[in-house]
Design an enzyme around this catalytic site. Structure first.
Site, PDB file in Angstrom:
ATOM      1  CG  HIS A 257      -1.892   1.417   0.921  1.00  0.00           C
ATOM      2  ND1 HIS A 257      -1.799   2.296   1.454  1.00  0.00           N
ATOM      3  CD2 HIS A 257      -3.133   0.472   0.181  1.00  0.00           C
ATOM      4  CE1 HIS A 257      -2.945   2.664   0.694  1.00  0.00           C
ATOM      5  NE2 HIS A 257      -4.292   2.066   0.359  1.00  0.00           N
ATOM      6  CG  ASP A 308      -8.261  -4.178  -3.474  1.00  0.00           C
ATOM      7  OD1 ASP A 308      -9.393  -4.481  -3.100  1.00  0.00           O
ATOM      8  OD2 ASP A 308      -7.418  -3.671  -4.030  1.00  0.00           O
TER       9      ASP A 308
HETATM   10  C1  LIG Z   1      -0.612  -0.704  -4.128  1.00  0.00           C
HETATM   11  C2  LIG Z   1       0.813  -0.125  -4.693  1.00  0.00           C
HETATM   12  C3  LIG Z   1       0.311   0.064  -6.184  1.00  0.00           C
HETATM   13  C4  LIG Z   1       1.747   0.813  -4.526  1.00  0.00           C
HETATM   14  O1  LIG Z   1       2.207   1.202  -5.394  1.00  0.00           O
HETATM   15  P1  LIG Z   1       3.748   2.698  -4.368  1.00  0.00           P
HETATM   16  O2  LIG Z   1       3.884   2.703  -3.119  1.00  0.00           O
HETATM   17  O3  LIG Z   1       3.925   2.808  -5.340  1.00  0.00           O
HETATM   18  O4  LIG Z   1       4.655   0.998  -4.341  1.00  0.00           O
HETATM   19  P2  LIG Z   1       5.556  -0.001  -5.532  1.00  0.00           P
HETATM   20  O5  LIG Z   1       5.256  -0.445  -6.578  1.00  0.00           O
HETATM   21  O6  LIG Z   1       7.203   1.165  -5.720  1.00  0.00           O
HETATM   22  O7  LIG Z   1       6.395  -0.638  -4.450  1.00  0.00           O
HETATM   23  C5  LIG Z   1       8.108   0.280  -3.355  1.00  0.00           C
HETATM   24  C6  LIG Z   1       8.270  -1.611  -3.757  1.00  0.00           C
HETATM   25  O8  LIG Z   1       7.644  -2.703  -2.927  1.00  0.00           O
HETATM   26  C7  LIG Z   1       6.835  -3.703  -3.853  1.00  0.00           C
HETATM   27  N1  LIG Z   1       6.264  -3.911  -3.776  1.00  0.00           N
HETATM   28  C8  LIG Z   1       5.093  -3.378  -3.799  1.00  0.00           C
HETATM   29  N2  LIG Z   1       3.970  -3.893  -3.253  1.00  0.00           N
HETATM   30  C9  LIG Z   1       4.531  -5.445  -3.632  1.00  0.00           C
HETATM   31  C10 LIG Z   1       3.700  -6.118  -3.776  1.00  0.00           C
HETATM   32  N3  LIG Z   1       1.918  -6.614  -4.152  1.00  0.00           N
HETATM   33  N4  LIG Z   1       4.224  -7.302  -4.850  1.00  0.00           N
HETATM   34  C11 LIG Z   1       5.530  -7.538  -4.560  1.00  0.00           C
HETATM   35  N5  LIG Z   1       5.866  -6.391  -4.565  1.00  0.00           N
HETATM   36  C12 LIG Z   1       5.842  -5.402  -4.127  1.00  0.00           C
HETATM   37  C13 LIG Z   1       8.185  -3.544  -4.984  1.00  0.00           C
HETATM   38  O9  LIG Z   1       8.745  -4.482  -5.863  1.00  0.00           O
HETATM   39  C14 LIG Z   1       9.249  -2.464  -4.891  1.00  0.00           C
HETATM   40  O10 LIG Z   1       9.891  -2.950  -4.569  1.00  0.00           O
HETATM   41  P3  LIG Z   1      12.085  -2.567  -4.975  1.00  0.00           P
HETATM   42  O11 LIG Z   1      11.877  -0.974  -3.823  1.00  0.00           O
HETATM   43  O12 LIG Z   1      12.489  -3.073  -4.731  1.00  0.00           O
HETATM   44  O13 LIG Z   1      11.607  -2.319  -6.861  1.00  0.00           O
HETATM   45  C15 LIG Z   1       1.808  -1.456  -4.750  1.00  0.00           C
HETATM   46  O14 LIG Z   1       2.140  -1.832  -3.505  1.00  0.00           O
HETATM   47  C16 LIG Z   1       0.949  -3.262  -5.474  1.00  0.00           C
HETATM   48  O15 LIG Z   1       1.182  -3.050  -7.200  1.00  0.00           O
HETATM   49  N6  LIG Z   1       0.443  -3.839  -5.028  1.00  0.00           N
HETATM   50  C17 LIG Z   1      -0.261  -4.864  -5.609  1.00  0.00           C
HETATM   51  C18 LIG Z   1      -1.844  -4.538  -6.513  1.00  0.00           C
HETATM   52  C19 LIG Z   1      -2.834  -4.201  -5.245  1.00  0.00           C
HETATM   53  O16 LIG Z   1      -3.241  -5.115  -4.621  1.00  0.00           O
HETATM   54  N7  LIG Z   1      -3.680  -2.847  -5.268  1.00  0.00           N
HETATM   55  C20 LIG Z   1      -4.284  -2.640  -4.483  1.00  0.00           C
HETATM   56  C21 LIG Z   1      -4.083  -0.821  -3.896  1.00  0.00           C
HETATM   57  S1  LIG Z   1      -5.026  -0.910  -1.865  1.00  0.00           S
END
Ligand SMILES: CC(C)(COP(=O)(O)OP(=O)(O)OC[C@H]1O[C@@H](n2cnc3c(N)ncnc32)[C@H](O)[C@@H]1OP(=O)(O)O)[C@@H](O)C(=O)NCCC(=O)NCCS
Length: 371
Positions: A257, A308
């Site tokens: 998140h 989710d």
């Molecule tokens: C929610 C979300 C979009 C937040 O994104 P964000 O704040 O931009 O965080 P990032 O995507 O930059 O992730 C930061 C780090 O955690 C990791 N990470 C984040 N969510 C992850 C996940 N669901 N699975 C595996 N790794 C994850 C990323 O790969 C990244 O790692 P790195 O620094 O080694 O590259 C992200 O956690 C995600 O894509 N989750 C899956 C989709 C989801 O469940 N969305 C619903 C949100 S309520």
């Protein structure tokens, strides 16, 4: 210029609707745990729109207004019949239908406060009817008209299946609606606010928000979780499947998140519902597999599940088609979008950030025949 990628940590507005402080989510100061255990979705709608809980008479009036406005114009139903029904995702259908709905609202472009509130009632009332009618029409079934004596949770399940839902299903669905109703300045809410900050209309704001919610990094994650659970298939396959994804640096849907660090406070309610409902349906494997995935992802990546993750097995247990999971999110979140749209209009300023330009510096135009 300092670039903040993804606007992380940027505070873009003030708002008195919901807050996330130290991993605690409140709607107008009420802890989400309290609301999830005790409130109806209709009370939450009133709370978000008026910033206070309704008394019995105010709640009855809101329910009545929602019931009076839940039917759809025939044009929307006819339109669904024209879609390439086997290819259209219900979120795309919902996005198009909400845009279309604006064409049949004589007040669509009226911008006074009362007219905007009336549109909020209409949209909140009609979204459940749109999602369920589309679901039936694509299966060759006739839409089921909403019942005036039913709550939104009851009506949704009734209009979907044509059968009166049981009390356990209604309770679970109501709780899911309460948990998804608002979430501070999430991506779709921000989208809605950006749209209406140009003084565009409410229908445009909600249509834009649905487009943003559709993506798998936002609301689309709940459908993606169920797809993952179905692909995994068996408890034995959880470990190799998840470890391979993590090794390939793929994201596990339903985890992580932008704001929460210790955990999403909504997830525990959905986890408990998932455990109960999967037992009742005789499919406990979905819950057991989910807990095993949680243990691995939390252990390996320190990433807790978000709203989710367990909502997927909850909706599956309620017999809902997997591609309707994200539209259900919209049926709830539209209450928050509308609250934020009305709040944006109250004290509007155009939202227009800057970009740090990284393209070529000044170039001389060359006519096409000399290129
Ligand atoms: C929610 C979300 C979009 C937040 O994104 P964000 O704040 O931009 O965080 P990032 O995507 O930059 O992730 C930061 C780090 O955690 C990791 N990470 C984040 N969510 C992850 C996940 N669901 N699975 C595996 N790794 C994850 C990323 O790969 C990244 O790692 P790195 O620094 O080694 O590259 C992200 O956690 C995600 O894509 N989750 C899956 C989709 C989801 O469940 N969305 C619903 C949100 S309520």
């Amino acid at each position: 210029m300092t670039v903040t990628r993804g606007l992380e940590g940027v505070v873009a507005t003030t708002s008195s609707i919901s807050s996330i402080i130290d991993d605690t989510l409140t709607y107008v100061g009420y802890n989400i745990d309290d609301l999830a255990e005790n409130a109806t979705f209709e009370e939450v709608i009133y709370l978000l729109w008026h910033r206070r809980l309704p008394n019995a008479q105010e709640l009855a009036e809101l329910k009545n207004q929602l019931a009076e406005n839940a039917s759809l114009p025939q044009e929307i139903l006819d339109h669904f019949k024209m879609y390439p029904i086997d290819k259209v995702h219900p979120m795309a259908a919902l996005r198009s239908a909400v845009s279309l709905l604006g064409l049949y609202d004589d007040e669509a472009d009226l911008m006074d406060e009362q007219a905007n509130y009336r549109k909020a009632i209409r949209l909140q009332a009609k979204l459940p009817s749109i999602v369920t009618a589309f679901s039936r029409i694509r299966k060759g079934l006739e839409p089921v008209a909403p019942r005036k004596d039913f709550s939104i949770a009851e009506n949704f399940l009734y209009m979907l299946s044509g059968k009166e839902p049981d009390a356990i299903a209604v309770e679970a669905f109501n709780k899911a609606l309460v948990l998804h109703a608002d979430h501070e300045l999430n991506a779709s809410t921000f989208t809605a606010r950006v749209c209406v900050a140009t003084l565009s209309d409410v229908y445009s704001g909600i249509t834009s928000a649905i487009g943003a919610l559709k993506g798998p990094l936002h609301g689309g994650a709940n459908e993606a979780v169920m797809k993952m659970l179905s692909e995994i298939g068996t408890l034995d396959n959880v470990e190799p499947y998840i470890r391979e994804k993590l090794a390939n640096k793929e994201k596990i849907m339903g985890f992580g998140h932008r704001v929460y660090r210790l955990g999403d406070p909504r997830a525990k309610h959905l986890r408990a519902m998932s455990e109960k409902l999967t037992q009742l349906t005789g499919e406990p494997q979905w819950y057991v597999m989910s807990t095993k995935i949680e243990a691995i992802v939390t252990g390996e990546k320190k990433l807790p599940p978000n709203v989710d993750f367990y909502s997927a097995s909850v909706y599956h247990s309620l017999g809902i088609d997997h591609d309707l999971f994200t539209p259900i999110f919209a049926v709830s979140r539209v209450s928050g979008w509308l609250a934020h749209i009305l709040e944006q209009y109250e004290n509007n300023r155009l939202i227009r950030p800057r970009a740090d330009y990284t393209g070529p510096s000044l170039q001389t135009y060359v006519p096409v025949e000399q290129r």
